[in-house]
Design a protein around this motif. Sequence first.
Motif, PDB file in Angstrom:
ATOM      1  N   LEU A   1      -7.895  13.864  -1.645  1.00  0.00           N
ATOM      2  CA  LEU A   1      -7.164  13.179  -0.583  1.00  0.00           C
ATOM      3  C   LEU A   1      -7.626  13.649   0.793  1.00  0.00           C
ATOM      4  CD1 LEU A   1      -3.526  13.211  -2.021  1.00  0.00           C
ATOM      5  CD2 LEU A   1      -4.869  11.167  -1.473  1.00  0.00           C
ATOM      6  N   PRO A   2      -7.639  12.750   1.776  1.00  0.00           N
ATOM      7  CA  PRO A   2      -8.029  13.148   3.140  1.00  0.00           C
ATOM      8  C   PRO A   2      -7.085  14.185   3.728  1.00  0.00           C
ATOM      9  CG  PRO A   2      -7.957  10.740   2.906  1.00  0.00           C
ATOM     10  CD  PRO A   2      -7.323  11.324   1.677  1.00  0.00           C
ATOM     11  N   GLU A   3      -7.527  14.827   4.787  1.00  0.00           N
ATOM     12  CA  GLU A   3      -6.702  15.811   5.475  1.00  0.00           C
ATOM     13  C   GLU A   3      -5.379  15.188   5.901  1.00  0.00           C
ATOM     14  OE1 GLU A   3      -5.904  19.602   6.896  1.00  0.00           O
ATOM     15  OE2 GLU A   3      -7.687  18.923   5.812  1.00  0.00           O
ATOM     16  N   GLY A   4      -4.304  15.908   5.632  1.00  0.00           N
ATOM     17  CA  GLY A   4      -2.984  15.425   6.013  1.00  0.00           C
ATOM     18  C   GLY A   4      -2.251  14.703   4.906  1.00  0.00           C
TER      19      GLY A   4
ATOM     20  N   ILE B   1       2.422  10.097  -3.191  1.00  0.00           N
ATOM     21  CA  ILE B   1       1.399  10.534  -2.253  1.00  0.00           C
ATOM     22  C   ILE B   1       1.965  10.405  -0.848  1.00  0.00           C
ATOM     23  CG2 ILE B   1      -0.911  10.125  -1.329  1.00  0.00           C
ATOM     24  CD1 ILE B   1      -0.022   9.000  -4.853  1.00  0.00           C
ATOM     25  N   PHE B   2       2.000  11.511  -0.133  1.00  0.00           N
ATOM     26  CA  PHE B   2       2.562  11.566   1.215  1.00  0.00           C
ATOM     27  C   PHE B   2       1.477  11.815   2.256  1.00  0.00           C
ATOM     28  CE2 PHE B   2       6.026  12.834  -1.586  1.00  0.00           C
ATOM     29  CZ  PHE B   2       7.111  12.139  -1.083  1.00  0.00           C
TER      30      PHE B   2
ATOM     31  N   GLY C   1       6.149  15.077   9.568  1.00  0.00           N
ATOM     32  CA  GLY C   1       7.124  14.962   8.497  1.00  0.00           C
ATOM     33  C   GLY C   1       6.495  14.123   7.409  1.00  0.00           C
ATOM     34  N   PRO C   2       6.949  14.263   6.162  1.00  0.00           N
ATOM     35  CA  PRO C   2       6.306  13.529   5.065  1.00  0.00           C
ATOM     36  C   PRO C   2       6.615  12.035   5.126  1.00  0.00           C
ATOM     37  CG  PRO C   2       8.233  14.715   4.272  1.00  0.00           C
ATOM     38  CD  PRO C   2       8.052  15.120   5.699  1.00  0.00           C
ATOM     39  N   GLN C   3       5.555  11.220   5.075  1.00  0.00           N
ATOM     40  CA  GLN C   3       5.686   9.766   5.000  1.00  0.00           C
ATOM     41  C   GLN C   3       5.057   9.291   3.689  1.00  0.00           C
ATOM     42  OE1 GLN C   3       7.204   7.699   7.270  1.00  0.00           O
ATOM     43  NE2 GLN C   3       7.875   9.563   8.314  1.00  0.00           N
ATOM     44  N   LEU C   4       5.845   8.633   2.867  1.00  0.00           N
ATOM     45  CA  LEU C   4       5.343   8.154   1.580  1.00  0.00           C
ATOM     46  C   LEU C   4       4.337   7.032   1.805  1.00  0.00           C
ATOM     47  CD1 LEU C   4       5.604   8.372  -1.524  1.00  0.00           C
ATOM     48  CD2 LEU C   4       7.400   6.623  -1.389  1.00  0.00           C
TER      49      LEU C   4
ATOM     50  N   LEU D   1       6.878  -1.665  -1.959  1.00  0.00           N
ATOM     51  CA  LEU D   1       6.007  -2.634  -1.301  1.00  0.00           C
ATOM     52  C   LEU D   1       6.612  -3.145  -0.001  1.00  0.00           C
ATOM     53  CD1 LEU D   1       4.878  -4.574  -4.495  1.00  0.00           C
ATOM     54  CD2 LEU D   1       3.482  -3.016  -3.121  1.00  0.00           C
ATOM     55  N   GLU D   2       7.921  -3.316   0.035  1.00  0.00           N
ATOM     56  CA  GLU D   2       8.585  -3.768   1.260  1.00  0.00           C
ATOM     57  C   GLU D   2       8.398  -2.776   2.393  1.00  0.00           C
ATOM     58  OE1 GLU D   2      12.287  -6.543  -0.300  1.00  0.00           O
ATOM     59  OE2 GLU D   2      12.604  -4.397   0.025  1.00  0.00           O
ATOM     60  N   ARG D   3       8.241  -1.499   2.051  1.00  0.00           N
ATOM     61  CA  ARG D   3       8.034  -0.466   3.072  1.00  0.00           C
ATOM     62  C   ARG D   3       6.556  -0.212   3.351  1.00  0.00           C
ATOM     63  NH1 ARG D   3      10.811   4.549   0.740  1.00  0.00           N
ATOM     64  NH2 ARG D   3      10.499   3.492  -1.241  1.00  0.00           N
ATOM     65  N   GLY D   4       5.684  -1.030   2.749  1.00  0.00           N
ATOM     66  CA  GLY D   4       4.257  -0.849   2.964  1.00  0.00           C
ATOM     67  C   GLY D   4       3.649   0.252   2.131  1.00  0.00           C
ATOM     68  N   VAL D   5       4.366   0.696   1.102  1.00  0.00           N
ATOM     69  CA  VAL D   5       3.881   1.748   0.200  1.00  0.00           C
ATOM     70  C   VAL D   5       3.181   1.085  -0.980  1.00  0.00           C
ATOM     71  CG1 VAL D   5       4.557   3.676  -1.291  1.00  0.00           C
ATOM     72  CG2 VAL D   5       5.736   3.300   0.893  1.00  0.00           C
ATOM     73  N   SER D   6       1.933   1.426  -1.224  1.00  0.00           N
ATOM     74  CA  SER D   6       1.222   0.852  -2.368  1.00  0.00           C
ATOM     75  C   SER D   6       1.739   1.459  -3.665  1.00  0.00           C
ATOM     76  CB  SER D   6      -0.285   1.069  -2.248  1.00  0.00           C
ATOM     77  OG  SER D   6      -0.601   2.443  -2.371  1.00  0.00           O
ATOM     78  N   VAL D   7       1.583   0.715  -4.760  1.00  0.00           N
ATOM     79  CA  VAL D   7       2.115   1.140  -6.053  1.00  0.00           C
ATOM     80  C   VAL D   7       1.066   0.922  -7.135  1.00  0.00           C
ATOM     81  CG1 VAL D   7       4.007   0.922  -7.711  1.00  0.00           C
ATOM     82  CG2 VAL D   7       4.397   0.354  -5.309  1.00  0.00           C
ATOM     83  N   VAL D   8       0.973   1.882  -8.044  1.00  0.00           N
ATOM     84  CA  VAL D   8       0.194   1.726  -9.268  1.00  0.00           C
ATOM     85  C   VAL D   8       1.157   1.870 -10.438  1.00  0.00           C
ATOM     86  CG1 VAL D   8      -1.610   2.692 -10.737  1.00  0.00           C
ATOM     87  CG2 VAL D   8      -1.962   2.568  -8.262  1.00  0.00           C
ATOM     88  N   VAL D   9       1.211   0.863 -11.299  1.00  0.00           N
ATOM     89  CA  VAL D   9       2.064   0.885 -12.484  1.00  0.00           C
ATOM     90  C   VAL D   9       1.172   1.010 -13.719  1.00  0.00           C
ATOM     91  CG1 VAL D   9       3.708  -0.411 -13.892  1.00  0.00           C
ATOM     92  CG2 VAL D   9       3.874  -0.483 -11.389  1.00  0.00           C
TER      93      VAL D   9
END
Length: 239
Positions: A36-39, A100-101, A106-109, A138-146
């Motif tokens: 994962l990239p820095e941060g 993944i944050f 502060g942590p952003q999902l 998805l509504e919050r712009g968070v990608s999902v893998v199922v």
Amino acid sequence: MPLRDHFRPPLSVTHPWKGFHSAWANAITNQLNEVLPEGYYAIPEVPLGDQVEIDVATLEEERNSAQTGVGVATAVWAPPRPLLAAVVDFPRVHGVAVHIFQDVGGPQLRAAIELVSPANKDRPRSRLTFAAKCVGYLERGVSVVVIDTVTTRQANLHAEIAQTLEAASELAWAPSRLYAVAYRTVAAGRPIRVGIWPEALAVGEDLPTLLLWLTTELCLPLPLETRYTTACHSLRIAR
């Protein structure tokens, strides 16, 4: 290592799926934290049980403290009993996930990986609860893998997610039984769009590499096969 059936004997007896999913989630987490990239950072998440039971236990402890003089007991107004009451069964999202944050003060999902459990598929309310959870990401712009490797239930959770998005026809995809799907929301301009990258899975076949979207522009490969093999080896599951 090709995909094994973790929900039927012999593995369901010798290596129950909950333990294996935990090991798989940890293997995915360890791999992600190397690339994962820095941060950014990944954390596995395992449900700890029923929050209502925890709250009731806390209340009982406070009540006992008040009766024994431990702590400070204050007089409170006693509300009347409810007019009506019923026993209910709240659906809960069972299973293991990797979150993944990004640390931005502060942590952003940014992304979530969901390993489907049998309980996610066993009845309509459970399926709807799981779909609503994914749509909420998805509504919050968070990608999902199922990732659905459950062989003992036939329900198609991707179809439930598409239905909840009111995009059943646009996102129609019918896997034979097992599958993995990467979802991403693109909110630049209007209309908002959800894109999917589906892969069919099969017991006895190698697992694919999926896409893990961190932003609309930043994507990492998610090699399921290597992390699955790592988890199997860590639990001494023979090929």
